[in-house]
Design an enzyme around this catalytic site. Structure first.
Site, short mmCIF file in Angstrom:
data_model
loop_
_atom_site.label_atom_id
_atom_site.label_comp_id
_atom_site.label_asym_id
_atom_site.label_seq_id
_atom_site.Cartn_x
_atom_site.Cartn_y
_atom_site.Cartn_z
N GLU A 142 0.55 6.51 -6.95
CA GLU A 142 -0.44 7.39 -7.32
C GLU A 142 -0.31 8.93 -6.90
O GLU A 142 -0.39 10.18 -7.38
CB GLU A 142 -1.24 7.08 -6.19
CG GLU A 142 -2.76 8.37 -5.84
CD GLU A 142 -3.45 7.62 -4.28
OE1 GLU A 142 -3.25 8.82 -3.03
OE2 GLU A 142 -3.69 7.30 -4.47
N LYS A 180 0.82 -1.28 -0.29
CA LYS A 180 -0.06 -0.10 -0.14
C LYS A 180 0.89 1.16 0.70
O LYS A 180 0.50 1.79 -0.18
CB LYS A 180 -0.97 0.12 1.21
CG LYS A 180 -1.81 1.39 1.08
CD LYS A 180 -2.61 1.17 0.34
CE LYS A 180 -3.62 2.61 0.50
NZ LYS A 180 -3.28 3.85 0.69
#
Length: 304
Positions: free
Chosen positions: A179, A172
């Site tokens: 991102e 993550k």
């Protein structure tokens, strides 16, 4: 399957509701009475303390934490004395992956299983489902399967046991670093088109056409198209970008592993730069240009 959700903010409350829609029984706890009231208004069961939450769940219990990273250890300190051997704790927040091994060891001393879960989906997860990256023992993951299938976009995709304890939050962390880079690339591209005033480009139109068939289509582009349609000039929005911390962890990890990650690194630095209202570095650059080349220095009150 019954489960206790600890932390009823935007993510935790929505996850509790999605679990209920998937046929699971969920009891939620949050120290804030308003958060508990919102879940209750949506039809969810709540408890007004950790003690009450633990007592409401059948053994062996499953407790899913959706709290800020800095709150995980304090919650565990309160929670573990209430639990029994065979119970299971999931840390589903944005914790640093290196903390997972320590927390798993602490839980193991109480004979409580521990799973770290990197969770992506944001406020859209309630309707679209969540992407879940999990680290821990296979037996613990097997117990969680009904919950994972309910939370994910579909029972057979969008979730995975990616490795041992720590692996879920590590994946993550890297996900969030990527991102950052993707968001920065979109922002720079649209800024370039906005600056080309002679073409009078309709940025909302360009974003919309890119959404269909283009190799750069993505959910981030969908959100950009929606934002530009709603507010073409982005009026009323300050040019100030926060970071959650995971981009910093990703950059630090790249340095430690000697992996070149210039795009992610620069995207993080651009977020930091966005917060400078009167950059000392830029003022020094202007003075250096004046010193070696005799270039004029613009006074602070000269205007654009």
């Amino acid at each position: 399957m019954e489960l206790g959700m600890i932390g009823l903010g935007r993510m935790g409350a929505n996850m509790a509701q999605r679990l209920q829609r998937g046929g699971l029984e969920v009891t939620g706890f949050d120290p804030g009475a308003e958060a508990r009231a919102r879940l209750a208004a949506a039809g969810g069961a709540t408890a007004d303390s950790l003690e009450a939450l633990v007592q409401a769940l059948p053994s062996p219990r499953v407790l899913w934490l959706m709290v800020p990273a800095e709150a995980v250890d304090p919650v565990l300190e309160q929670l573990l004395p209430l639990l029994a051997p065979g119970d299971l704790v999931v840390d589903g927040g944005n914790s640093w992956y290196r903390h997972a091994a320590r927390r798993a060891q602490r839980c193991g001393q109480a004979r409580v299983a521990f799973v770290d879960c990197g969770t992506s989906g944001g406020v859209w997860g309630l309707e679209e489902g969540y992407c879940l990256m999990l680290g821990g023992e296979a037996a613990a993951l097997a117990r969680l399967r009904p919950a994972l299938q309910a939370l994910a976009p579909a029972a057979d995709r969008g979730w995975a046991h990616v490795g041992p304890v720590g692996a879920g939050h590590f994946c993550k962390m890297v996900h969030n670093g990527i991102e950052y880079g993707m968001m920065q690339a979109y922002a720079e591209g649209f800024a370039l088109m906005q600056k080309k005033q002679e073409f009078e480009l309709d940025l909302a139109q360009v974003a919309e056409v890119w959404r269909h068939g283009s190799v750069v289509r993505s959910w981030l582009l969908d959100l950009s198209a929606e934002a530009l349609q709603r507010n073409p000039g982005l009026e009323g929005i300050a040019p100030y970008v926060q970071d959650s911390g995971e981009g910093r962890w990703t950059v630090n990890e790249a340095i430690e592993l000697e992996v070149s990650a210039p795009v992610i690194t620069l995207s993080l630095l651009e977020r930091l730069r966005s917060r400078e209202s009167n950059s000392f570095a830029d003022r020094l650059l202007a003075q250096m240009r004046s010193g070696f080349g005799g270039h004029a220095v613009k006074a602070a009150n000269d205007g654009p």
